[in-house]
Design a protein around this motif. Structure first.
Motif, PDB file in Angstrom:
ATOM      1  N   MET A  75     -10.450   5.951   1.257  1.00 15.28           N
ATOM      2  CA  MET A  75      -9.742   5.195   0.219  1.00 15.28           C
ATOM      3  C   MET A  75      -9.207   3.861   0.722  1.00 15.28           C
ATOM      4  SD  MET A  75      -7.548   7.850  -2.022  1.00 15.28           S
ATOM      5  CE  MET A  75      -7.806   9.462  -1.318  1.00 15.28           C
ATOM      6  N   LEU A  76      -8.801   3.820   1.991  1.00 12.17           N
ATOM      7  CA  LEU A  76      -8.173   2.604   2.516  1.00 12.17           C
ATOM      8  C   LEU A  76      -9.001   2.033   3.665  1.00 12.17           C
ATOM      9  CD1 LEU A  76      -4.482   3.899   2.701  1.00 12.17           C
ATOM     10  CD2 LEU A  76      -5.432   2.395   0.959  1.00 12.17           C
TER      11      LEU A  76
ATOM     12  N   ILE B 270       0.831  -1.200   0.000  1.00 11.17           N
ATOM     13  CA  ILE B 270       0.000   0.000   0.000  1.00 11.17           C
ATOM     14  C   ILE B 270       0.865   1.249   0.000  1.00 11.17           C
ATOM     15  CG2 ILE B 270      -1.652   1.328   1.399  1.00 11.17           C
ATOM     16  CD1 ILE B 270      -2.717  -1.538   2.185  1.00 11.17           C
TER      17      ILE B 270
ATOM     18  N   ASN C 101      -0.003  13.475  -7.803  1.00 14.46           N
ATOM     19  CA  ASN C 101      -1.307  13.096  -7.253  1.00 14.46           C
ATOM     20  C   ASN C 101      -2.002  11.949  -7.992  1.00 14.46           C
ATOM     21  OD1 ASN C 101      -1.299  15.011  -5.157  1.00 14.46           O
ATOM     22  ND2 ASN C 101      -1.811  16.620  -6.617  1.00 14.46           N
TER      23      ASN C 101
ATOM     24  N   SER D  92       1.622   6.089  -9.628  1.00  9.83           N
ATOM     25  CA  SER D  92       1.766   4.838  -8.892  1.00  9.83           C
ATOM     26  C   SER D  92       2.326   3.723  -9.764  1.00  9.83           C
ATOM     27  CB  SER D  92       0.409   4.406  -8.333  1.00  9.83           C
ATOM     28  OG  SER D  92      -0.448   4.045  -9.394  1.00  9.83           O
TER      29      SER D  92
ATOM     30  N   LYS E  28      -8.678  13.622  -8.563  1.00 12.87           N
ATOM     31  CA  LYS E  28      -7.395  13.609  -7.862  1.00 12.87           C
ATOM     32  C   LYS E  28      -6.603  14.892  -8.047  1.00 12.87           C
ATOM     33  CE  LYS E  28      -6.872   8.604  -8.163  1.00 12.87           C
ATOM     34  NZ  LYS E  28      -6.353   7.671  -9.165  1.00 12.87           N
TER      35      LYS E  28
ATOM     36  N   PHE F  41      -7.218   9.675   3.806  1.00 11.06           N
ATOM     37  CA  PHE F  41      -7.294   8.338   3.221  1.00 11.06           C
ATOM     38  C   PHE F  41      -8.402   7.495   3.843  1.00 11.06           C
ATOM     39  CE2 PHE F  41      -3.059   9.526   1.789  1.00 11.06           C
ATOM     40  CZ  PHE F  41      -3.111   9.089   0.485  1.00 11.06           C
TER      41      PHE F  41
ATOM     42  N   ARG G 136       2.087   1.982  -3.397  1.00 11.42           N
ATOM     43  CA  ARG G 136       1.040   2.402  -4.327  1.00 11.42           C
ATOM     44  C   ARG G 136       0.544   3.815  -4.021  1.00 11.42           C
ATOM     45  NH1 ARG G 136      -3.497  -1.460  -3.748  1.00 11.42           N
ATOM     46  NH2 ARG G 136      -4.536   0.216  -2.684  1.00 11.42           N
ATOM     47  N   THR G 137       0.357   4.124  -2.738  1.00  7.44           N
ATOM     48  CA  THR G 137      -0.319   5.378  -2.385  1.00  7.44           C
ATOM     49  C   THR G 137       0.586   6.468  -1.824  1.00  7.44           C
ATOM     50  OG1 THR G 137      -1.153   3.924  -0.670  1.00  7.44           O
ATOM     51  CG2 THR G 137      -2.777   5.019  -2.006  1.00  7.44           C
ATOM     52  N   CYS G 138       1.672   6.100  -1.163  1.00  9.78           N
ATOM     53  CA  CYS G 138       2.414   7.111  -0.402  1.00  9.78           C
ATOM     54  C   CYS G 138       3.694   7.576  -1.080  1.00  9.78           C
ATOM     55  CB  CYS G 138       2.768   6.582   0.989  1.00  9.78           C
ATOM     56  SG  CYS G 138       1.410   5.724   1.794  1.00  9.78           S
TER      57      CYS G 138
END
Lengths: 292, 309
Positions: free
Chosen positions: A106-107, A52, B244, B262, B98, A103, A55-57
């Motif tokens: 989203m999470l 995660i 973003n 990503s 986003k 988030f 992918r996200t941070c």
């Protein structure tokens, strides 16, 4: 004059308030701050956290979580951040502030907790054992298009390993497209099977490149294997469609009937003009003969 | 003597092959023609240098015959750049939910394409559709239409549509009539009214049709979908600069798009269907290659200062 001074003073005060509000401490209530992380620091949870995080941070906080991503952001591995309790970090991830998006929607909660665990392990890797090497083999089913990964220990014993997360991908133009689930765990026989989805486009002959990976795992080192299979639908050539005479403006793409019509009209008009001029000469000539 | 001339390794034979490549394709040249007609052993230093020629062959040449032209040469792809990459049709998906107006895409674009701050290949606009709807940020590129009005009006065939979907401008053909600017319903094109930014710096740079660099005064410029990156199999500059995760880019024929932030690759048809994607001004029949995902589930709603109160 005094009034102007007052206005200026108020303005300065207001501006400083505005600036101040940007830098105020991020208040987290006591019951939020003392919230306990329900997840233990286990390799499986950490792997989820790492997946995660990647992918996200990473885009903002950087690969090393040092705040040097595509934009400058909070350093997540320095002491200032790490001394916050899990509850505080959890609250901040959920609610967000300024450039940090919330988030919460989203999470899932477990996913957020696993990211927090991952951040803790980043600065203190002693909690986890060093990762081991594994062997990754592939077999493919032809009747039902499916791909089976077999994970074996790297030593000579070649023991099947269970509960290993394997990721399956199809190679695309700019990256790898996931097939199967986010996490596919091997069974007791060390195998995990994923069915190849329909309507995947391959190259002009229908070949697709399958990539199977063990990645972001805390127990095992990264490994990847590829296989090329003729499972996809062949990529169609769209050249004919592109070269079709439909684009009226560009000379080389205008429809034939349009070219004929436009050029025909021009030809007819010129023909008439030429015919008239020719006849004028004939009349003049005939006149001369008549006068004689 | 004859043996020497026609043996496979003879310098004369090599140079004959070499000369046919033309000057424009190599970073070395002068001295070659002279040595071709009058081979003298004294000139040779004996030091061989390996070079890659435009046919992708490695060749060896004596260092004495090499001199630096000191000029950037036109990229090899310029002659190819009207054709498009085979088997590909590029598509951009912009997720408005986003976009937080970080403007990293714009900065990168303007830096790469030698644009002044007021010139945009890509502009992030603050949109408000009607009085009671919430404002949102919308990055707007050239839409790379499949039925491009700009291409139709060009009187000199300077702007063209490639088979991989990209609409480009050949600034060396452009006469600056600006018909295309008038024809484009998306205002995607801009004109170089004055000398472009850093004109001095780019003076010796060879023109790259897929990058629109160096910019030329009196010609039109616009988004190229970073065709130079795509040729190398890389994502466009703006797509990979976004922090973003706004942009997805990919090959429509492969039905896959990759997020520039990503790196995730998803199915294009599923992404468009699940998010009720739309294209700009669909009713004009321009068939753009850029899709927008509506700004739902947003984390940031921009504030518009009310000028009427």
């Amino acid at each position: 004059m005094a009034r102007l001074n007052t206005i200026v003073a108020i303005l300065i005060f207001a501006c400083s308030l505005g600036a101040f509000s940007q830098t105020t401490a991020w208040e987290v209530s006591a019951d939020q701050a003392t919230k306990k992380n329900p997840l233990e620091i286990l390799p499986k949870n950490l792997a989820l956290g790492r997946n995660i995080f990647k992918r996200t941070c990473v885009s903002c906080h950087g690969e090393k979580a040092d705040g040097k991503g595509l934009i400058q952001s909070t350093n997540l591995i320095d002491e200032k951040f790490q001394k916050q309790t899990d509850g505080v970090v959890f609250y901040k991830i959920i609610t967000g502030r300024d450039k940090m998006p919330p988030f919460g929607a989203m999470l899932k909660e477990d996913e957020i907790w696993s990211v927090i665990n991952y951040l803790r392990v980043l600065v203190d890797p002693s909690a986890i054992p060093p990762p081991k090497n594994v062997k990754l083999e592939l077999t493919t089913g032809e009747e039902i298009k499916s791909i089976t990964a077999i994970v074996l220990s790297a030593d000579s014993a070649k023991l099947p390993l269970n509960e290993v997360d394997v990721h399956f991908y199809v190679k695309r133009e700019f990256g790898l497209m996931r097939i199967g689930e986010m996490s596919n765990y091997t069974g007791a026989d060390g195998k995990v099977k994923v069915v190849f989805p329909e309507k995947i486009v391959g190259d002009s002959e229908g070949n697709v490149t399958l990539v199977v990976k063990i990645e972001n795992n805390f127990l095992y080192n990264d490994i990847e294997t590829t296989a090329v299979k003729k499972w996809g639908t062949p990529l169609l050539s769209h050249e004919d469609e592109f070269n079709r005479r439909a684009l009226w403006g560009a000379r080389d793409k205008s429809p034939v009937w349009l070219l004929l019509l436009a050029n025909g009209i021009i030809a007819i008009v010129w023909a008439v003009i030429v015919y008239v001029i020719y006849n004028l000469f004939r009349i003049k000539k005939a006149g001369r003969i008549f006068i004689k | 003597m004859e043996d020497q001339d026609y043996s496979p390794k003879s310098r004369r034979r090599f140079l004959r092959k070499f000369g046919s490549l033309g000057l424009g394709t190599l970073a070395v040249s002068t001295g070659l023609t002279e040595s071709c007609t009058n081979p003298t052993k004294d000139l040779e230093s004996g030091k061989k240098i390996t070079l890659l020629n435009s046919k992708n062959e490695l060749v060896e040449v004596d260092s004495a015959y090499i001199s630096n032209l000191n000029k950037d040469l036109a990229p090899n792809h310029n002659s190819e750049s009207r054709k498009g990459l085979p088997g590909k049709k590029f598509v951009l998906v912009v997720d408005l939910a986003k976009c937080k107006n970080a403007r990293k895409c714009m900065d990168k674009c303007q830096a790469v394409h030698q644009l002044r701050p007021d010139q945009h290949h890509l502009n992030v606009l603050l949109m408000k559709d009607s009085e009671h709807t919430a404002p949102y940020y919308m990055p707007k590129h050239c839409q790379h239409c499949d039925n491009p009005p700009c291409v139709k009006v060009c009187p000199v065939d300077a702007t063209f549509k490639r088979s991989d979907g990209i609409v480009l401008i050949d600034n060396e053909r452009c006469i600056g009539c600006r018909f295309c600017i008038a024809a484009c319903p998306y205002s995607a094109r801009s004109f170089n009214w004055v000398e472009p930014k850093d004109a001095e710096k780019y003076k010796d740079v060879a023109y790259d049709i897929e990058k629109n660099v160096p910019q030329k005064k009196g010609t039109v410029t616009k988004c190229t979908f970073s065709a130079d990156c795509l040729r190398d199999g890389k994502l466009p500059y703006c797509v990979s600069a976004c922090p973003n995760g706004v942009y997805y880019f990919g090959n429509e024929y492969e039905d896959a798009v990759t997020n520039g932030t990503s790196g995730e690759t998803v199915s294009l048809s599923e992404l468009l269907a699940q998010n009720s994607a739309y294209r700009l001004m669909e009713d004009l029949g321009t068939a753009p290659s850029v899709y927008y995902l509506p700004p739902k589930d947003r984390t940031l709603i921009p504030e518009i200062e009310d000028t009427h109160s």
